[in-house]
Write an enzyme that holds these catalytic residues in place. Structure first.
Site, PDB file in Angstrom:
ATOM      1  CB  SER A 272      -0.874   0.010   1.254  1.00  0.00           C
ATOM      2  OG  SER A 272      -1.540   1.252   1.366  1.00  0.00           O
TER       3      SER A 272
ATOM      4  CE1 TYR B 145      -4.048  -2.166   5.084  1.00  0.00           C
ATOM      5  CE2 TYR B 145      -3.246   0.050   4.647  1.00  0.00           C
ATOM      6  CZ  TYR B 145      -3.755  -1.157   4.193  1.00  0.00           C
ATOM      7  OH  TYR B 145      -3.952  -1.344   2.844  1.00  0.00           O
TER       8      TYR B 145
HETATM    9  P1  NAP Z   1     -11.504  -5.808   0.363  1.00  0.00           P
HETATM   10  O1  NAP Z   1     -12.338  -5.188  -0.694  1.00  0.00           O
HETATM   11  O2  NAP Z   1     -11.798  -5.510   1.793  1.00  0.00           O
HETATM   12  O3  NAP Z   1     -11.540  -7.400   0.125  1.00  0.00           O
HETATM   13  C1  NAP Z   1     -10.924  -8.223   1.056  1.00  0.00           C
HETATM   14  C2  NAP Z   1     -10.803  -9.630   0.499  1.00  0.00           C
HETATM   15  O4  NAP Z   1      -9.937 -10.385   1.364  1.00  0.00           O
HETATM   16  C3  NAP Z   1     -12.120 -10.373   0.463  1.00  0.00           C
HETATM   17  O5  NAP Z   1     -12.077 -11.239  -0.651  1.00  0.00           O
HETATM   18  C4  NAP Z   1     -12.105 -11.156   1.777  1.00  0.00           C
HETATM   19  O6  NAP Z   1     -12.890 -12.344   1.751  1.00  0.00           O
HETATM   20  C5  NAP Z   1     -10.629 -11.533   1.832  1.00  0.00           C
HETATM   21  N1  NAP Z   1     -10.133 -11.858   3.162  1.00  0.00           N
HETATM   22  C6  NAP Z   1     -10.090 -11.056   4.266  1.00  0.00           C
HETATM   23  N2  NAP Z   1      -9.498 -11.707   5.286  1.00  0.00           N
HETATM   24  C7  NAP Z   1      -9.157 -12.943   4.820  1.00  0.00           C
HETATM   25  C8  NAP Z   1      -8.550 -14.079   5.391  1.00  0.00           C
HETATM   26  N3  NAP Z   1      -8.127 -14.079   6.666  1.00  0.00           N
HETATM   27  N4  NAP Z   1      -8.375 -15.177   4.617  1.00  0.00           N
HETATM   28  C9  NAP Z   1      -8.777 -15.201   3.330  1.00  0.00           C
HETATM   29  N5  NAP Z   1      -9.375 -14.153   2.727  1.00  0.00           N
HETATM   30  C10 NAP Z   1      -9.565 -13.042   3.471  1.00  0.00           C
HETATM   31  O7  NAP Z   1      -9.956  -5.454   0.159  1.00  0.00           O
HETATM   32  P2  NAP Z   1      -9.210  -4.595  -0.981  1.00  0.00           P
HETATM   33  O8  NAP Z   1      -9.418  -3.166  -0.712  1.00  0.00           O
HETATM   34  O9  NAP Z   1      -9.477  -5.169  -2.327  1.00  0.00           O
HETATM   35  O10 NAP Z   1      -7.687  -4.890  -0.565  1.00  0.00           O
HETATM   36  C11 NAP Z   1      -6.891  -5.866  -1.193  1.00  0.00           C
HETATM   37  C12 NAP Z   1      -5.446  -5.559  -0.850  1.00  0.00           C
HETATM   38  O11 NAP Z   1      -5.132  -4.244  -1.337  1.00  0.00           O
HETATM   39  C13 NAP Z   1      -5.164  -5.542   0.659  1.00  0.00           C
HETATM   40  O12 NAP Z   1      -3.893  -6.082   0.914  1.00  0.00           O
HETATM   41  C14 NAP Z   1      -5.170  -4.052   0.983  1.00  0.00           C
HETATM   42  O13 NAP Z   1      -4.390  -3.759   2.131  1.00  0.00           O
HETATM   43  C15 NAP Z   1      -4.551  -3.489  -0.288  1.00  0.00           C
HETATM   44  N6  NAP Z   1      -4.821  -2.073  -0.504  1.00  0.00           N
HETATM   45  C16 NAP Z   1      -6.081  -1.614  -0.695  1.00  0.00           C
HETATM   46  C17 NAP Z   1      -6.278  -0.254  -0.895  1.00  0.00           C
HETATM   47  C18 NAP Z   1      -7.645   0.338  -1.120  1.00  0.00           C
HETATM   48  O14 NAP Z   1      -7.761   1.578  -1.134  1.00  0.00           O
HETATM   49  N7  NAP Z   1      -8.669  -0.474  -1.302  1.00  0.00           N
HETATM   50  C19 NAP Z   1      -5.191   0.622  -0.880  1.00  0.00           C
HETATM   51  C20 NAP Z   1      -3.929   0.098  -0.675  1.00  0.00           C
HETATM   52  C21 NAP Z   1      -3.742  -1.247  -0.496  1.00  0.00           C
HETATM   53  P3  NAP Z   1     -14.469 -12.347   2.169  1.00  0.00           P
HETATM   54  O15 NAP Z   1     -15.193 -11.748   0.996  1.00  0.00           O
HETATM   55  O16 NAP Z   1     -14.789 -13.773   2.387  1.00  0.00           O
HETATM   56  O17 NAP Z   1     -14.590 -11.479   3.385  1.00  0.00           O
END
Ligand code: NAP
Length: 248
Positions: A143, A157
């Protein structure tokens, strides 16, 4: 090469967009998720409707035994793994460091750091047992927070993502002799559900006008970079980072 990719946390957000993108590029896609089987099945159905191949795998990646089982199940159902996207990440509600408990901090590290190591360990075993490792690759999802620090929001985080940056550098050097490439993306403000978990569902809209490009990013824009880093087009790229933060 029979390209089989596992994406952790692929039922929603960046993981789901990556699953769909990689399926269009001919990968067999393992869609991991924790609880939301309905969302995972929707991603799978989308891929099957496009003529791609995918399967869903429920596993909590913070549980080491579950991770080992996950990799065995993927191999049985889709074939030998050739690529990994370490994508699962969580954040907790916004607060200052002076309010944080050890329980909260440990939970963030247990979900955002340890699984990246354990999933990479299992992937490497499968790569080495079944493939010309020069064709295998890993992408870690970090991130922009790793450099910005997320003050007053979630420094725990941000620190966990700093660990993923160091992990990427170290693992890429360990694996370079085998030809396995390890790279990283650093998204910024992307429209996904993760901000709801932080207690501010509209956080991206609040910050969008402050970003140099003047808008938040989409999961598909992150997925495009992940797909490129995994591809043969990035064959001389390892230990590298792509910023996807709208110029921040
Ligand atoms: P998200 O929309 O919250 O989706 C989270 C996903 O992870 C879901 O598929 C969830 O499954 C799964 N998950 C959560 N805990 C888990 C576990 N213990 N075991 C297996 N699966 C698990 O997340 P996102 O925003 O796409 O983020 C993806 C990555 O990008 C993360 O590493 C996040 O830190 C990074 N990121 C995101 C942003 C942003 O602005 N969105 C910015 C920087 C970095 P369920 O559907 O079953 O809950």
């Amino acid at each position: 090469m029979n390209k089989v990719v596992l994406i952790t946390g692929a039922s929603r957000g960046i993981g789901a967009a990556s699953a769909i993108k990689l399926a269009t590029l001919g990968y067999k896609v393992a869609i991991n998720y924790k609880e939301n089987s309905q969302a995972a099945n929707q991603v799978k159905a989308h891929i099957l409707n496009m003529g791609g191949q995918a399967a869903t795998f429920k596993a909590d990646v913070s549980d080491e035994n579950a991770v080992v089982r996950l990799f065995e199940e993927v191999a049985t159902e889709l074939g030998a793994l050739s690529h990994l996207v370490n994508n699962v990440g969580i954040l907790k509600s916004q607060m200052r460091v002076e309010q944080m408990t050890a329980k909260r901090i440990n939970s963030v590290l247990m979900h955002n750091v340890t699984p990246y190591f354990i999933c990479a360990r299992e992937a490497i075993k499968h790569f080495k047992a079944h493939h010309d490792t020069k064709r295998c690759a890993i992408v870690n999802v970090s991130s922009a927070a790793s450099k910005l620090g997320s003050a007053n929001e979630y420094v725990d985080y941000a620190a966990s993502k700093g660990a993923i940056d160091s992990f990427t550098t170290g693992l890429s050097l360990e694996l370079a002799p085998s030809g396995i490439r390890v790279n990283c993306v650093r998204p910024g403000c992307i429209y996904t559900d993760i901000h709801r978990d932080g207690g501010e569902p509209d956080r991206v809209d609040r910050l969008a006008s402050l970003l140099p490009l003047g808008r938040g990013g989409t999961p598909e824009e992150v997925a495009n970079a992940i797909a490129w880093l995994l591809s043969e087009e990035a064959s001389y790229v390892t230990g590298s980072f792509i910023e996807l933060a709208g110029g921040k």
